[in-house]
Design a protein around this motif. Structure first.
Motif, PDB file in Angstrom:
ATOM      1  N   GLU A 110       0.932  -0.930   0.270  1.00 34.07           N
ATOM      2  CA  GLU A 110      -0.313   0.248   0.192  1.00 34.07           C
ATOM      3  C   GLU A 110       0.987   1.326   0.125  1.00 34.07           C
ATOM      4  O   GLU A 110       0.863   2.273  -0.784  1.00 34.07           O
ATOM      5  N   VAL A 111       1.731   0.954   0.808  1.00 32.43           N
ATOM      6  CA  VAL A 111       3.212   2.378   0.229  1.00 32.43           C
ATOM      7  C   VAL A 111       2.833   2.246  -0.307  1.00 32.43           C
ATOM      8  O   VAL A 111       3.260   3.955  -0.563  1.00 32.43           O
ATOM      9  N   ARG A 112       3.981   1.216  -1.397  1.00 31.09           N
ATOM     10  CA  ARG A 112       4.416   2.101  -2.146  1.00 31.09           C
ATOM     11  C   ARG A 112       2.971   2.485  -3.474  1.00 31.09           C
ATOM     12  O   ARG A 112       3.517   2.844  -4.717  1.00 31.09           O
ATOM     13  N   LYS A 113       2.205   1.599  -3.450  1.00 28.36           N
ATOM     14  CA  LYS A 113       1.375   2.107  -4.476  1.00 28.36           C
ATOM     15  C   LYS A 113       1.193   3.385  -4.163  1.00 28.36           C
ATOM     16  O   LYS A 113       0.657   4.013  -5.417  1.00 28.36           O
ATOM     17  N   GLU A 114       1.131   4.002  -2.948  1.00 26.07           N
ATOM     18  CA  GLU A 114       0.339   5.588  -2.401  1.00 26.07           C
ATOM     19  C   GLU A 114       1.610   6.332  -3.019  1.00 26.07           C
ATOM     20  O   GLU A 114       1.959   7.774  -3.891  1.00 26.07           O
ATOM     21  N   ALA A 115       2.853   5.904  -3.026  1.00 21.19           N
ATOM     22  CA  ALA A 115       4.389   6.779  -3.568  1.00 21.19           C
ATOM     23  C   ALA A 115       4.268   6.638  -5.244  1.00 21.19           C
ATOM     24  O   ALA A 115       4.362   8.267  -5.408  1.00 21.19           O
ATOM     25  N   ALA A 116       3.400   5.662  -5.753  1.00 21.07           N
ATOM     26  CA  ALA A 116       3.437   5.643  -7.088  1.00 21.07           C
ATOM     27  C   ALA A 116       2.455   6.674  -7.404  1.00 21.07           C
ATOM     28  O   ALA A 116       2.421   7.856  -8.511  1.00 21.07           O
ATOM     29  N   ARG A 117       1.472   6.683  -6.967  1.00 21.50           N
ATOM     30  CA  ARG A 117       0.128   7.555  -7.134  1.00 21.50           C
ATOM     31  C   ARG A 117       0.626   8.964  -7.289  1.00 21.50           C
ATOM     32  O   ARG A 117       0.866   9.994  -7.449  1.00 21.50           O
ATOM     33  N   LYS A 119       3.636  10.261  -7.334  1.00 24.18           N
ATOM     34  CA  LYS A 119       5.055  10.396  -8.220  1.00 24.18           C
ATOM     35  C   LYS A 119       3.721  11.100  -9.768  1.00 24.18           C
ATOM     36  O   LYS A 119       4.418  12.018 -10.103  1.00 24.18           O
ATOM     37  N   ASP A 120       2.890  10.049  -9.493  1.00 19.27           N
ATOM     38  CA  ASP A 120       2.499  10.120 -10.862  1.00 19.27           C
ATOM     39  C   ASP A 120       1.532  12.257 -10.918  1.00 19.27           C
ATOM     40  O   ASP A 120       1.185  12.418 -11.869  1.00 19.27           O
ATOM     41  N   LYS A 121       0.917  12.007 -10.069  1.00 20.74           N
ATOM     42  CA  LYS A 121       0.108  13.179  -9.407  1.00 20.74           C
ATOM     43  C   LYS A 121       0.781  14.565  -9.047  1.00 20.74           C
ATOM     44  O   LYS A 121       0.720  15.029 -11.030  1.00 20.74           O
ATOM     45  N   LYS A 122       2.063  14.484  -9.422  1.00 23.40           N
ATOM     46  CA  LYS A 122       3.173  15.460  -9.328  1.00 23.40           C
ATOM     47  C   LYS A 122       3.671  15.418 -10.203  1.00 23.40           C
ATOM     48  O   LYS A 122       4.419  17.000 -11.257  1.00 23.40           O
ATOM     49  N   ALA A 123       4.040  14.808 -10.886  1.00 21.20           N
ATOM     50  CA  ALA A 123       4.737  15.070 -13.048  1.00 21.20           C
ATOM     51  C   ALA A 123       3.015  14.881 -13.363  1.00 21.20           C
ATOM     52  O   ALA A 123       3.776  16.070 -14.085  1.00 21.20           O
ATOM     53  N   ASP A 124       2.483  15.068 -13.244  1.00 28.41           N
ATOM     54  CA  ASP A 124       1.764  15.677 -14.304  1.00 28.41           C
ATOM     55  C   ASP A 124       1.387  17.226 -13.820  1.00 28.41           C
ATOM     56  O   ASP A 124       1.146  17.744 -14.972  1.00 28.41           O
ATOM     57  N   GLU A 125       1.499  17.638 -12.560  1.00 27.42           N
ATOM     58  CA  GLU A 125       0.642  18.859 -12.154  1.00 27.42           C
ATOM     59  C   GLU A 125       2.294  19.566 -12.710  1.00 27.42           C
ATOM     60  O   GLU A 125       1.830  20.464 -13.362  1.00 27.42           O
ATOM     61  N   ALA A 126       3.733  18.452 -12.984  1.00 27.93           N
ATOM     62  CA  ALA A 126       4.589  19.720 -13.133  1.00 27.93           C
ATOM     63  C   ALA A 126       4.724  19.096 -15.085  1.00 27.93           C
ATOM     64  O   ALA A 126       4.376  20.960 -15.324  1.00 27.93           O
ATOM     65  N   GLY A 127       3.828  18.833 -15.432  1.00 26.65           N
ATOM     66  CA  GLY A 127       3.297  18.944 -17.198  1.00 26.65           C
ATOM     67  C   GLY A 127       2.362  20.074 -17.193  1.00 26.65           C
ATOM     68  O   GLY A 127       2.752  20.565 -18.098  1.00 26.65           O
ATOM     69  N   GLN A 128       2.010  19.667 -16.672  1.00 21.33           N
ATOM     70  CA  GLN A 128       0.193  21.362 -16.985  1.00 21.33           C
ATOM     71  C   GLN A 128       0.896  22.799 -16.231  1.00 21.33           C
ATOM     72  O   GLN A 128       0.896  23.448 -17.346  1.00 21.33           O
ATOM     73  N   SER A 129       1.505  22.858 -15.577  1.00 23.27           N
ATOM     74  CA  SER A 129       2.293  23.779 -15.056  1.00 23.27           C
ATOM     75  C   SER A 129       3.155  24.165 -16.360  1.00 23.27           C
ATOM     76  O   SER A 129       3.599  25.164 -16.736  1.00 23.27           O
TER      77      SER A 129
END
Length: 134
Positions: A110-117, A119-129
């Motif tokens: 669960e911890v790994r899954k949350e960390a991946a989520r 990371k993906d969210k931050k990557a999406d936000e960085a791409g949008q900005s």
């Protein structure tokens, strides 16, 4: 005139940690001396027999035990594992599958899954900005 370069050394505990071995299981001359960066690199590049044996059979330090079991170091503590374990002991734990180990593996997943989520969210936000600035 060239400046004299000091050789960087480290305590045996630091070197053992970098090598992924349990300090108390290393030879006395390793425990009592200091290790230079060059010596550490040589040990990593061409490990002597004692180092290969420790890496293969243990006893392993807690970070290595945790990794081999697929749990966190805190999970080991919650499971009552506070000492270094040999490869044989680790394999026995895996095959026995005690309740605490199954629970801690699920927690770690669960911890790994949350960390991946995240990371993906931050990557999406960085791409949008970046897209907004263009």
């Amino acid at each position: 005139m060239t400046p004299h370069q000091n050789t960087q050394t480290m305590k045996p505990a630091t070197a053992a940690k970098k090598l992924g071995v349990y300090l108390e299981a290393t030879p006395a001359e390793f425990q009592e001396g200091v290790v230079s960066r060059a010596e550490l690199a040589a040990l990593q590049a061409e490990p002597p027999q004692w180092l290969r044996e420790l890496r293969d059979n243990g006893p392993h330090p807690r970070p290595v035990v945790a990794a081999k079991l697929g749990v966190s170091i805190a999970g080991l503590a919650r499971g009552g594992v506070t000492e270094a374990l040999t490869t044989e002991q680790i394999e026995a734990l895996k095959s026995d599958g005690p309740e605490w180990l199954l629970r801690e593996r699920a927690t770690q997943a669960e911890v790994r899954k949350e960390a991946a989520r995240i990371k993906d969210k931050k990557a999406d936000e960085a791409g949008q900005s970046r897209g907004a600035r263009s």
